[in-house]
Design a protein around this motif. Sequence first.
Motif, PDB file in Angstrom:
ATOM      1  N   GLY A 271       0.807  -1.206   0.000  1.00 20.99           N
ATOM      2  CA  GLY A 271       0.000   0.000   0.000  1.00 20.99           C
ATOM      3  C   GLY A 271       0.843   1.260   0.000  1.00 20.99           C
ATOM      4  O   GLY A 271       0.513   2.245  -0.669  1.00 20.99           O
ATOM      5  N   ALA A 272       1.944   1.237   0.756  1.00 15.07           N
ATOM      6  CA  ALA A 272       2.823   2.406   0.798  1.00 15.07           C
ATOM      7  C   ALA A 272       3.418   2.686  -0.575  1.00 15.07           C
ATOM      8  O   ALA A 272       3.524   3.852  -0.996  1.00 15.07           O
ATOM      9  N   ALA A 273       3.796   1.630  -1.304  1.00 15.34           N
ATOM     10  CA  ALA A 273       4.352   1.818  -2.647  1.00 15.34           C
ATOM     11  C   ALA A 273       3.312   2.437  -3.577  1.00 15.34           C
ATOM     12  O   ALA A 273       3.615   3.355  -4.358  1.00 15.34           O
ATOM     13  N   LEU A 274       2.076   1.959  -3.496  1.00 12.61           N
ATOM     14  CA  LEU A 274       1.018   2.508  -4.342  1.00 12.61           C
ATOM     15  C   LEU A 274       0.739   3.970  -4.015  1.00 12.61           C
ATOM     16  O   LEU A 274       0.618   4.813  -4.915  1.00 12.61           O
ATOM     17  N   LEU A 275       0.638   4.285  -2.734  1.00  5.89           N
ATOM     18  CA  LEU A 275       0.325   5.655  -2.337  1.00  5.89           C
ATOM     19  C   LEU A 275       1.465   6.611  -2.669  1.00  5.89           C
ATOM     20  O   LEU A 275       1.229   7.746  -3.105  1.00  5.89           O
ATOM     21  N   LEU A 276       2.707   6.182  -2.450  1.00  4.82           N
ATOM     22  CA  LEU A 276       3.842   7.036  -2.785  1.00  4.82           C
ATOM     23  C   LEU A 276       3.865   7.326  -4.271  1.00  4.82           C
ATOM     24  O   LEU A 276       4.073   8.482  -4.690  1.00  4.82           O
ATOM     25  N   HIS A 277       3.633   6.311  -5.082  1.00  9.08           N
ATOM     26  CA  HIS A 277       3.589   6.521  -6.528  1.00  9.08           C
ATOM     27  C   HIS A 277       2.454   7.474  -6.892  1.00  9.08           C
ATOM     28  O   HIS A 277       2.619   8.384  -7.724  1.00  9.08           O
ATOM     29  N   GLY A 278       1.265   7.289  -6.283  1.00  6.77           N
ATOM     30  CA  GLY A 278       0.145   8.158  -6.574  1.00  6.77           C
ATOM     31  C   GLY A 278       0.406   9.600  -6.186  1.00  6.77           C
ATOM     32  O   GLY A 278       0.063  10.529  -6.926  1.00  6.77           O
ATOM     33  N   LEU A 279       1.031   9.815  -5.034  1.00 10.00           N
ATOM     34  CA  LEU A 279       1.343  11.171  -4.591  1.00 10.00           C
ATOM     35  C   LEU A 279       2.345  11.843  -5.521  1.00 10.00           C
ATOM     36  O   LEU A 279       2.198  13.026  -5.865  1.00 10.00           O
ATOM     37  N   LEU A 280       3.363  11.092  -5.941  1.00 12.70           N
ATOM     38  CA  LEU A 280       4.360  11.657  -6.846  1.00 12.70           C
ATOM     39  C   LEU A 280       3.743  11.998  -8.196  1.00 12.70           C
ATOM     40  O   LEU A 280       4.032  13.058  -8.782  1.00 12.70           O
ATOM     41  N   ALA A 281       2.878  11.109  -8.709  1.00 12.10           N
ATOM     42  CA  ALA A 281       2.232  11.376  -9.993  1.00 12.10           C
ATOM     43  C   ALA A 281       1.294  12.569  -9.893  1.00 12.10           C
ATOM     44  O   ALA A 281       1.232  13.404 -10.797  1.00 12.10           O
ATOM     45  N   GLN A 282       0.556  12.659  -8.770  1.00 15.43           N
ATOM     46  CA  GLN A 282      -0.355  13.786  -8.594  1.00 15.43           C
ATOM     47  C   GLN A 282       0.415  15.100  -8.479  1.00 15.43           C
ATOM     48  O   GLN A 282       0.020  16.129  -9.029  1.00 15.43           O
ATOM     49  N   ARG A 283       1.529  15.065  -7.761  1.00 16.23           N
ATOM     50  CA  ARG A 283       2.344  16.263  -7.612  1.00 16.23           C
ATOM     51  C   ARG A 283       2.890  16.719  -8.964  1.00 16.23           C
ATOM     52  O   ARG A 283       2.912  17.910  -9.272  1.00 16.23           O
TER      53      ARG A 283
END
Length: 436
Positions: A271-283
């Motif tokens: 889950g942490a990997a998915l959320l980190l990727h999502g945050l970076l893509a959103q940023r």
Amino acid sequence: MAGPRSPWGTTWLLLVFMLVNFADKAVLGLAGPDLMRDLDISRQQFGTAQSAFFALFSLAALGVSYLTRTVRTTVLLLAMALLWSAAQLPMLWAGAGFATLVATRLLLGAAEGPAAPVAVHHVYGWFAQRDRTLPTAILMAGAAAGVAVAAPTLSLVIEWWGWRWAFGAVGLIGLVWAAVWWRYGTEGPLAPEAGTAAEDGVGGADGTQPELPLRRILASGTFLSACVATFAAYWLMSAKLTWAPDYLETVMGWSGRQAGLAVGAVALTNGAALLLHGLLAQRSATRDGRAAPRVRQGAGAGLLMLGSAAAVALFALSDTPWLTTVLMFGPLSLAMVMMTVGATACARITPPSQRGIVLGALTAVFALGGVLAPAVLGRIVDAAPSADTGYRNGWLLTAALLAVGGALATAFLRPQRDAVRLGVPEHDLGRAPVAH
């Protein structure tokens, strides 16, 4: 704070939906050692029961996703949650045996097959194209969160009240979610209206985007490479979900409680990997939507899958306990990013009115990994001279699948290029983006 009938309120409700969804999947693997002893079944039979969950999974994902054109997704999501509970509760009966287990897993799989594509399609009705990566990652992280919460909690339920109550617990939780969704679930302002899709090549009077022949979308490099890559990622997830508890107990010598805690902790890293990727893509999208990224999203996810393939191979071959533990809590999770990237990429190349169908088709393909992984790995382990050797062979096969999926995604997962070729504009038409 966002209310339940808002973009982020809906996202959090659907996160819980996905959490329950994957807790339902995890319960059989967690109950596996005790269940196999009590029902006197082999690993191959157990793998067959787990595969039964996926027997109707793909067909249901396709069929129900097609219904998103005519039936509101709020209704479909509620019906699925109720069916989940109906499928779990019969295992509370003391006389329920192997036949009941297989039958209820068939029903559960049919009800859960459409869960991810319908939930993603629903949440996309609240967010414009450029804002979808983070909410998609949050929903996909529901898989990890479901396992992370379910593994230690259901392990304690099994220890205190027996494995049958683990099935009962997730069934009751599904009923609670259904009651909350009945009260608060609603369609977003960007959702295509059911039954009003524009015909192929013809725009709607309200500005809706014209539909495309499905064969053009399904034959694109983006869709095909997303199918292979997500199949490999889902194979890995299904293999770990089904066999990690038995592997940790049988090969690593851990206790049932230790195995449950470890599986939950590994799920948290997913889950942490998915959320980190999502945050970076959103940023990245928020900072400058016009700037081209240094690495294409598809290529980046493909490279992460290749790294995960190397980690799984090393995990299979290593005899060092600390190294296998480190690999479990990090590198093996990298492939899961493809679940988010695959969904957003396929949504990018698809008109909104057809999005549910295409996401359902993607799910139908990658869910085959869930059908095959439990049975294939169970057969490999049973056929080997020892469980240690069998699991090593099974993990090496998994690594090879990840390598193929990663290579194809790196080369062919290009949603922006294929969207331009198909004539799909970047933003939803006919409505303004949602403020959030």
